[in-house]
Enzyme design. Sequence first.
Site, short mmCIF file in Angstrom:
data_model
loop_
_atom_site.label_atom_id
_atom_site.label_comp_id
_atom_site.label_asym_id
_atom_site.label_seq_id
_atom_site.Cartn_x
_atom_site.Cartn_y
_atom_site.Cartn_z
NE ARG A 60 0.11 6.00 -3.11
CZ ARG A 60 0.70 7.05 -2.57
NH1 ARG A 60 0.18 7.61 -1.52
NH2 ARG A 60 1.79 7.55 -3.10
CB SER B 240 2.05 11.45 3.96
OG SER B 240 2.23 10.14 4.43
#
Length: 161
Positions: free
Chosen positions: A89, A127
């Site tokens: 990311r 998450s």
Amino acid sequence: MIALYPGSFDPITKGHLDIIDRTSKIFEMLIVVVLHNPSKRPLFSLKEREDMIKEVTKEYDNIIVESYEGLLIEFAKLRKAKVIVKGLRAVADFENEFQMALMNKEMSNDIETMFLMTENRFSFISSSLVKEVARFDGNVKGFIPETIHDRFVSRVKEMKQ
Ligand code: PNS
């Protein structure tokens, strides 16, 4: 060629699904494998996470979903996979991913880790953050697959009680 996409997937997010979709177009076979990350306390069991990923990837005919209690590199050897795929990311992911890739390489020199850059629109999703937003009753519909949404929100609520 067989590739592995490992992770804790607690729960699987739209960012994970994007990496799964793109990887499945590159390799003949993709095995998504749910593993223990010893530094995290999961909301769902390995089996539950495996089942949710099966549900959201059922349209793909070159994807297998499994869970494994042990080292990723041992699982890769068992399945004769030569490539481990990870999503990156931002800079924050890099250090930990780099360290894990080198450790895995040290344990088995012929298995390579490859990185796919996340798509910009998913780059802020994790998450852990999705769980945090849900714990405080925020709307997480944009971040996780629709089919697992209700199951996820109920589990977060149960854990709050
Ligand atoms: O989604 P995550 O939590 O970033 O994934 C990390 C994961 C599960 C891939 C990593 O913790 C892992 O490989 N766990 C299995 C045990 C293992 O092989 N540990 C050594 C890593 S070098």
